[in-house]
Scaffold this motif. Structure first.
Motif, PDB file in Angstrom:
ATOM      1  N   ALA A 160       0.829  -1.211   0.000  1.00  0.00           N
ATOM      2  CA  ALA A 160       0.000   0.000   0.000  1.00  0.00           C
ATOM      3  C   ALA A 160       0.862   1.260   0.000  1.00  0.00           C
ATOM      4  O   ALA A 160       0.588   2.212  -0.742  1.00  0.00           O
ATOM      5  N   VAL A 161       1.895   1.260   0.821  1.00  0.00           N
ATOM      6  CA  VAL A 161       2.786   2.427   0.906  1.00  0.00           C
ATOM      7  C   VAL A 161       3.465   2.662  -0.447  1.00  0.00           C
ATOM      8  O   VAL A 161       3.570   3.802  -0.925  1.00  0.00           O
ATOM      9  N   ARG A 162       3.908   1.579  -1.083  1.00  0.00           N
ATOM     10  CA  ARG A 162       4.526   1.699  -2.406  1.00  0.00           C
ATOM     11  C   ARG A 162       3.528   2.259  -3.425  1.00  0.00           C
ATOM     12  O   ARG A 162       3.862   3.117  -4.235  1.00  0.00           O
ATOM     13  N   LYS A 163       2.314   1.735  -3.388  1.00  0.00           N
ATOM     14  CA  LYS A 163       1.284   2.154  -4.333  1.00  0.00           C
ATOM     15  C   LYS A 163       0.920   3.629  -4.127  1.00  0.00           C
ATOM     16  O   LYS A 163       0.759   4.380  -5.092  1.00  0.00           O
ATOM     17  N   LEU A 164       0.817   4.053  -2.888  1.00  0.00           N
ATOM     18  CA  LEU A 164       0.499   5.460  -2.578  1.00  0.00           C
ATOM     19  C   LEU A 164       1.591   6.392  -3.089  1.00  0.00           C
ATOM     20  O   LEU A 164       1.314   7.487  -3.583  1.00  0.00           O
ATOM     21  N   GLY A 182      -4.293 -12.609  11.705  1.00  0.00           N
ATOM     22  CA  GLY A 182      -4.965 -11.329  11.896  1.00  0.00           C
ATOM     23  C   GLY A 182      -5.618 -10.781  10.639  1.00  0.00           C
ATOM     24  O   GLY A 182      -6.707 -10.203  10.686  1.00  0.00           O
ATOM     25  N   VAL A 183      -4.976 -10.966   9.490  1.00  0.00           N
ATOM     26  CA  VAL A 183      -5.511 -10.444   8.229  1.00  0.00           C
ATOM     27  C   VAL A 183      -6.854 -11.103   7.900  1.00  0.00           C
ATOM     28  O   VAL A 183      -7.726 -10.480   7.285  1.00  0.00           O
ATOM     29  N   SER A 184      -7.048 -12.353   8.342  1.00  0.00           N
ATOM     30  CA  SER A 184      -8.287 -13.078   8.006  1.00  0.00           C
ATOM     31  C   SER A 184      -9.522 -12.432   8.633  1.00  0.00           C
ATOM     32  O   SER A 184     -10.644 -12.725   8.242  1.00  0.00           O
ATOM     33  N   LYS A 185      -9.303 -11.524   9.594  1.00  0.00           N
ATOM     34  CA  LYS A 185     -10.443 -10.819  10.202  1.00  0.00           C
ATOM     35  C   LYS A 185     -11.163  -9.923   9.195  1.00  0.00           C
ATOM     36  O   LYS A 185     -12.283  -9.481   9.434  1.00  0.00           O
ATOM     37  N   ALA A 186     -10.515  -9.657   8.065  1.00  0.00           N
ATOM     38  CA  ALA A 186     -11.182  -8.888   6.993  1.00  0.00           C
ATOM     39  C   ALA A 186     -12.381  -9.669   6.457  1.00  0.00           C
ATOM     40  O   ALA A 186     -13.307  -9.081   5.895  1.00  0.00           O
ATOM     41  N   GLY A 187     -12.354 -10.996   6.613  1.00  0.00           N
ATOM     42  CA  GLY A 187     -13.501 -11.815   6.240  1.00  0.00           C
ATOM     43  C   GLY A 187     -13.468 -12.322   4.808  1.00  0.00           C
ATOM     44  O   GLY A 187     -12.413 -12.388   4.168  1.00  0.00           O
ATOM     45  N   GLU A 188     -14.672 -12.657   4.301  1.00  0.00           N
ATOM     46  CA  GLU A 188     -14.809 -13.315   3.000  1.00  0.00           C
ATOM     47  C   GLU A 188     -14.276 -12.467   1.840  1.00  0.00           C
ATOM     48  O   GLU A 188     -13.963 -13.004   0.780  1.00  0.00           O
ATOM     49  N   VAL A 189     -14.165 -11.154   2.037  1.00  0.00           N
ATOM     50  CA  VAL A 189     -13.666 -10.293   0.957  1.00  0.00           C
ATOM     51  C   VAL A 189     -12.273 -10.739   0.498  1.00  0.00           C
ATOM     52  O   VAL A 189     -11.921 -10.604  -0.678  1.00  0.00           O
ATOM     53  N   LEU A 190     -11.485 -11.315   1.389  1.00  0.00           N
ATOM     54  CA  LEU A 190     -10.153 -11.811   1.014  1.00  0.00           C
ATOM     55  C   LEU A 190     -10.247 -12.819  -0.119  1.00  0.00           C
ATOM     56  O   LEU A 190      -9.429 -12.827  -1.040  1.00  0.00           O
ATOM     57  N   LYS A 212     -13.665  -2.390   1.113  1.00  0.00           N
ATOM     58  CA  LYS A 212     -15.114  -2.546   1.330  1.00  0.00           C
ATOM     59  C   LYS A 212     -15.880  -1.260   0.999  1.00  0.00           C
ATOM     60  O   LYS A 212     -17.096  -1.297   0.807  1.00  0.00           O
ATOM     61  N   GLN A 213     -15.153  -0.139   0.933  1.00  0.00           N
ATOM     62  CA  GLN A 213     -15.773   1.148   0.550  1.00  0.00           C
ATOM     63  C   GLN A 213     -15.520   1.468  -0.933  1.00  0.00           C
ATOM     64  O   GLN A 213     -15.701   2.593  -1.380  1.00  0.00           O
ATOM     65  N   ASN A 214     -15.063   0.441  -1.676  1.00  0.00           N
ATOM     66  CA  ASN A 214     -14.785   0.584  -3.116  1.00  0.00           C
ATOM     67  C   ASN A 214     -13.715   1.627  -3.435  1.00  0.00           C
ATOM     68  O   ASN A 214     -13.779   2.316  -4.462  1.00  0.00           O
ATOM     69  N   ASP A 215     -12.741   1.749  -2.544  1.00  0.00           N
ATOM     70  CA  ASP A 215     -11.606   2.653  -2.768  1.00  0.00           C
ATOM     71  C   ASP A 215     -10.725   2.054  -3.873  1.00  0.00           C
ATOM     72  O   ASP A 215     -10.196   0.954  -3.736  1.00  0.00           O
ATOM     73  N   ALA A 216     -10.573   2.773  -4.974  1.00  0.00           N
ATOM     74  CA  ALA A 216      -9.900   2.224  -6.163  1.00  0.00           C
ATOM     75  C   ALA A 216      -8.450   1.829  -5.887  1.00  0.00           C
ATOM     76  O   ALA A 216      -7.977   0.770  -6.322  1.00  0.00           O
ATOM     77  N   LEU A 217      -7.718   2.677  -5.172  1.00  0.00           N
ATOM     78  CA  LEU A 217      -6.314   2.381  -4.922  1.00  0.00           C
ATOM     79  C   LEU A 217      -6.170   1.183  -3.969  1.00  0.00           C
ATOM     80  O   LEU A 217      -5.320   0.312  -4.179  1.00  0.00           O
ATOM     81  N   ALA A 218      -7.027   1.123  -2.958  1.00  0.00           N
ATOM     82  CA  ALA A 218      -7.004  -0.015  -2.038  1.00  0.00           C
ATOM     83  C   ALA A 218      -7.311  -1.316  -2.771  1.00  0.00           C
ATOM     84  O   ALA A 218      -6.719  -2.369  -2.492  1.00  0.00           O
ATOM     85  N   SER A 244      -2.517   0.288   7.144  1.00  0.00           N
ATOM     86  CA  SER A 244      -2.305  -1.059   7.689  1.00  0.00           C
ATOM     87  C   SER A 244      -3.120  -2.036   6.848  1.00  0.00           C
ATOM     88  O   SER A 244      -3.948  -1.621   6.020  1.00  0.00           O
ATOM     89  N   ALA A 245      -2.921  -3.320   7.073  1.00  0.00           N
ATOM     90  CA  ALA A 245      -3.716  -4.324   6.356  1.00  0.00           C
ATOM     91  C   ALA A 245      -5.202  -4.093   6.627  1.00  0.00           C
ATOM     92  O   ALA A 245      -6.040  -4.199   5.728  1.00  0.00           O
ATOM     93  N   LYS A 246      -5.518  -3.752   7.866  1.00  0.00           N
ATOM     94  CA  LYS A 246      -6.935  -3.521   8.229  1.00  0.00           C
ATOM     95  C   LYS A 246      -7.507  -2.323   7.472  1.00  0.00           C
ATOM     96  O   LYS A 246      -8.602  -2.398   6.904  1.00  0.00           O
ATOM     97  N   THR A 247      -6.762  -1.211   7.452  1.00  0.00           N
ATOM     98  CA  THR A 247      -7.305  -0.025   6.774  1.00  0.00           C
ATOM     99  C   THR A 247      -7.397  -0.251   5.259  1.00  0.00           C
ATOM    100  O   THR A 247      -8.289   0.286   4.610  1.00  0.00           O
ATOM    101  N   VAL A 248      -6.481  -1.066   4.709  1.00  0.00           N
ATOM    102  CA  VAL A 248      -6.562  -1.394   3.277  1.00  0.00           C
ATOM    103  C   VAL A 248      -7.876  -2.113   2.981  1.00  0.00           C
ATOM    104  O   VAL A 248      -8.624  -1.722   2.076  1.00  0.00           O
TER     105      VAL A 248
END
Length: 312
Positions: A196-200, A262-270, A224-230, A215-219
């Motif tokens: 993410a930092v590289r992409k930004l 910890g990353v798996s807490k993002a859920g099915e979206v992964l 989930k908010q359809n943020d194009a860069l994320a 962070s992985a969580k904020t990504v």
């Protein structure tokens, strides 16, 4: 007759302990500090003392205990010998023999990620499967491979090191293991942050990720908010992990792939980002592999350590 079993999960700061019946019901769990001073010489005696105290509290005799299973970081072979665990200060020695001499009950030991995989097979997201890959996406990428209900340990217990398969030639930075281009550098929580930092830095696109901590969580919150860069970051993460898992699946032919950490807490979206790359590249016989989220969380290690004893 054996009625009980203990599962122990040794971490860098705390040791988690679980007291189970032989059917796998967790009867009690607790933690003690991991004392790593003096090359970790206190760790196993502290564990033994804590187990003995629990046996006294529960009025359990040694003859009723099937054994103690131990998961610890580092390569641990099928004989219970650890081949250096840097985070604990350990050199090469037998965990099995050391603990058995104090407790006078059978002891089995394995790598922490491998036993966590065993736990997920037994009582977690992999229930019902006897052939599975478990990937833990945390600070690093851990993993365990289960074949016909047993952990694939390898010659000295370094089997299942999923995080250190090579996935990228064009990488200048070193992984913690000393190599470059490991899966861990792109699919762990720290790896996703790094992407993410590289992409930004390389893009002028507007993004929620520019507004605060990355962070992985904020990504994945931004995904989930359809943020194009994320979404671009998630695609890159998914390609590395999906491609890596397709290679492993081609070797071990799993029924199920369980995603934890910890990353798996993002859920099915992964799964939306991992599965397309997996399916695109995997050998056709593995296209129907089931994907599941881990369910045991921080208890996977104590469950798996207990199972290590019961499967012997």
């Amino acid at each position: 007759m054996s009625k009980y079993v203990f599962g122990v999960d040794i971490g860098g700061t705390t040791v988690k302990l679980g007291f189970f019946d032989v059917e796998g019901t967790l009867l009690d769990k607790w933690e003690i500090p991991t004392r790593t001073q003096d090359n970790g010489s206190y760790i196993l005696p502290d564990i033994a003392k804590s187990i003995q105290e629990k046996m006294e509290e529960k009025q359990v005799d040694a003859s009723e205990v099937a054994g103690v299973g131990v998961g610890a970081p580092g390569p641990i072979d099928s004989e219970g010998v650890v081949h250096k665990a840097v985070n604990l200060g350990w050199d090469t020695f037998s965990i099995k023999d050391t603990l058995e001499d104090i407790l006078h009950v059978p002891v089995k030991a394995g790598n922490d990620a491998n036993v966590a995989a065993l736990g997920e097979m037994w009582k977690g997201g992999g229930q019902g499967s006897r052939n599975l890959i478990v990937v833990t996406l945390g600070t690093g990428v851990g993993g365990g491979i289960i074949v016909e209900g047993r952990v694939l340990t390898g010659a000295i217990g370094a089997g299942g090191e999923i995080g250190h398969i090579h996935v990228e030639d064009e990488e200048d930075e070193c992984c913690g293991c000393g190599n470059k281009g490991c899966l861990e550098q792109y699919a762990s929580a720290t790896g996703i942050t790094r992407l993410a930092v590289r992409k930004l830095a390389a893009s002028d696109k507007e993004s929620m990720l520019r507004e605060g901590e990355v962070s992985a969580k904020t990504v994945f919150d931004a995904v989930k908010q359809n943020d194009a860069l994320a979404i671009e970051v998630a695609e890159e993460f998914g390609k590395y992990l999906g491609d890596g898992l397709s290679v492993i699946a081609g070797v071990v032919n799993p029924e199920t792939i369980v995603i934890g950490g910890g990353v798996s807490k993002a859920g099915e979206v992964l799964m939306d980002y991992i599965k397309p790359h997996f399916i695109k590249n995997v050998f056709h016989a593995n296209r129907d592999v089931k994907f599941a989220l881990a369910t045991l969380g921080n208890d996977a290690g104590i469950y798996g350590s207990a199972k290590l004893v019961l499967e012997a």
